[in-house]
Motif scaffolding. Structure first.
Motif, PDB file in Angstrom:
ATOM      1  N   PHE A  29      19.611 -34.468   2.726  1.00 32.07           N
ATOM      2  CA  PHE A  29      20.501 -33.607   3.503  1.00 32.07           C
ATOM      3  C   PHE A  29      20.180 -33.663   4.998  1.00 32.07           C
ATOM      4  O   PHE A  29      21.092 -33.762   5.834  1.00 32.07           O
ATOM      5  CB  PHE A  29      20.418 -32.157   3.008  1.00 32.07           C
ATOM      6  N   ILE A  30      18.912 -33.617   5.364  1.00 33.29           N
ATOM      7  CA  ILE A  30      18.530 -33.676   6.776  1.00 33.29           C
ATOM      8  C   ILE A  30      18.974 -34.991   7.410  1.00 33.29           C
ATOM      9  O   ILE A  30      19.493 -35.007   8.530  1.00 33.29           O
ATOM     10  CB  ILE A  30      17.006 -33.481   6.938  1.00 33.29           C
ATOM     11  N   ASN A  31      18.783 -36.089   6.696  1.00 28.86           N
ATOM     12  CA  ASN A  31      19.090 -37.402   7.261  1.00 28.86           C
ATOM     13  C   ASN A  31      20.569 -37.761   7.228  1.00 28.86           C
ATOM     14  O   ASN A  31      21.058 -38.435   8.138  1.00 28.86           O
ATOM     15  CB  ASN A  31      18.288 -38.494   6.547  1.00 28.86           C
ATOM     16  N   LEU A  32      21.292 -37.317   6.201  1.00 31.62           N
ATOM     17  CA  LEU A  32      22.678 -37.756   6.042  1.00 31.62           C
ATOM     18  C   LEU A  32      23.696 -36.635   6.115  1.00 31.62           C
ATOM     19  O   LEU A  32      24.893 -36.900   6.240  1.00 31.62           O
ATOM     20  CB  LEU A  32      22.844 -38.490   4.692  1.00 31.62           C
ATOM     21  N   GLY A  33      23.242 -35.389   6.005  1.00 30.78           N
ATOM     22  CA  GLY A  33      24.174 -34.276   5.968  1.00 30.78           C
ATOM     23  C   GLY A  33      24.897 -34.253   4.629  1.00 30.78           C
ATOM     24  O   GLY A  33      24.630 -35.046   3.731  1.00 30.78           O
ATOM     25  N   TRP A  34      25.846 -33.309   4.503  1.00 29.85           N
ATOM     26  CA  TRP A  34      26.609 -33.214   3.257  1.00 29.85           C
ATOM     27  C   TRP A  34      27.784 -34.184   3.321  1.00 29.85           C
ATOM     28  O   TRP A  34      28.491 -34.239   4.308  1.00 29.85           O
ATOM     29  CB  TRP A  34      27.116 -31.787   3.055  1.00 29.85           C
ATOM     30  N   PHE A  35      27.980 -34.952   2.274  1.00 29.96           N
ATOM     31  CA  PHE A  35      29.105 -35.878   2.185  1.00 29.96           C
ATOM     32  C   PHE A  35      29.519 -35.991   0.729  1.00 29.96           C
ATOM     33  O   PHE A  35      28.858 -35.457  -0.165  1.00 29.96           O
ATOM     34  CB  PHE A  35      28.758 -37.236   2.804  1.00 29.96           C
ATOM     35  N   ASP A  36      30.625 -36.680   0.473  1.00 24.71           N
ATOM     36  CA  ASP A  36      31.201 -36.722  -0.877  1.00 24.71           C
ATOM     37  C   ASP A  36      30.225 -37.222  -1.943  1.00 24.71           C
ATOM     38  O   ASP A  36      30.199 -36.705  -3.046  1.00 24.71           O
ATOM     39  CB  ASP A  36      32.464 -37.586  -0.902  1.00 24.71           C
ATOM     40  N   ALA A  37      29.446 -38.220  -1.644  1.00 29.92           N
ATOM     41  CA  ALA A  37      28.538 -38.804  -2.638  1.00 29.92           C
ATOM     42  C   ALA A  37      27.103 -38.294  -2.458  1.00 29.92           C
ATOM     43  O   ALA A  37      26.154 -38.983  -2.838  1.00 29.92           O
ATOM     44  CB  ALA A  37      28.586 -40.322  -2.552  1.00 29.92           C
ATOM     45  N   PHE A  38      26.970 -37.089  -1.920  1.00 37.09           N
ATOM     46  CA  PHE A  38      25.635 -36.552  -1.654  1.00 37.09           C
ATOM     47  C   PHE A  38      24.772 -36.503  -2.916  1.00 37.09           C
ATOM     48  O   PHE A  38      23.617 -36.925  -2.902  1.00 37.09           O
ATOM     49  CB  PHE A  38      25.724 -35.148  -1.036  1.00 37.09           C
ATOM     50  N   ILE A  39      25.320 -35.990  -4.013  1.00 35.35           N
ATOM     51  CA  ILE A  39      24.547 -35.836  -5.246  1.00 35.35           C
ATOM     52  C   ILE A  39      24.062 -37.193  -5.758  1.00 35.35           C
ATOM     53  O   ILE A  39      22.911 -37.333  -6.182  1.00 35.35           O
ATOM     54  CB  ILE A  39      25.370 -35.104  -6.331  1.00 35.35           C
ATOM     55  N   VAL A  40      24.925 -38.194  -5.691  1.00 30.85           N
ATOM     56  CA  VAL A  40      24.540 -39.545  -6.133  1.00 30.85           C
ATOM     57  C   VAL A  40      23.402 -40.079  -5.259  1.00 30.85           C
ATOM     58  O   VAL A  40      22.419 -40.631  -5.770  1.00 30.85           O
ATOM     59  CB  VAL A  40      25.755 -40.493  -6.109  1.00 30.85           C
TER      60      VAL A  40
END
Length: 79
Positions: A29-40
């Protein structure tokens, strides 16, 4: 249930699993933020993290116990 001789392995596996799961999620989360494929992305990072964390926890647990024992003073007061 498992025999007591497996306790260090089971402890290391469970502890590393918890830590790898939480830390991989936080760092994803810190590096990429929330996005559609976050869980994957999180679960992929978790698999790599746990593969590294398990042997490291197993290796460093005795050292951690030894350092902790030196830092913590035994309570000699009667209960």
């Amino acid at each position: 249930m498992f025999p007591m001789r497996f306790q260090p392995f089971i402890f290391a596996f469970i502890m590393s699993g918890f830590m790898a799961f939480l830390m991989s999620g936080i760092l994803t989360f810190i590096n990429l933020g929330w996005f559609d494929a976050f869980i994957v992305a999180w679960l992929k990072a978790y698999l790599y993290a746990h593969a590294c964390a398990f042997p490291l926890v197993f290796i460093f647990a005795p050292l951690s116990r030894k350092i902790t024992a030196k830092l913590v003073k035994a309570d000699t007061r009667a209960a």
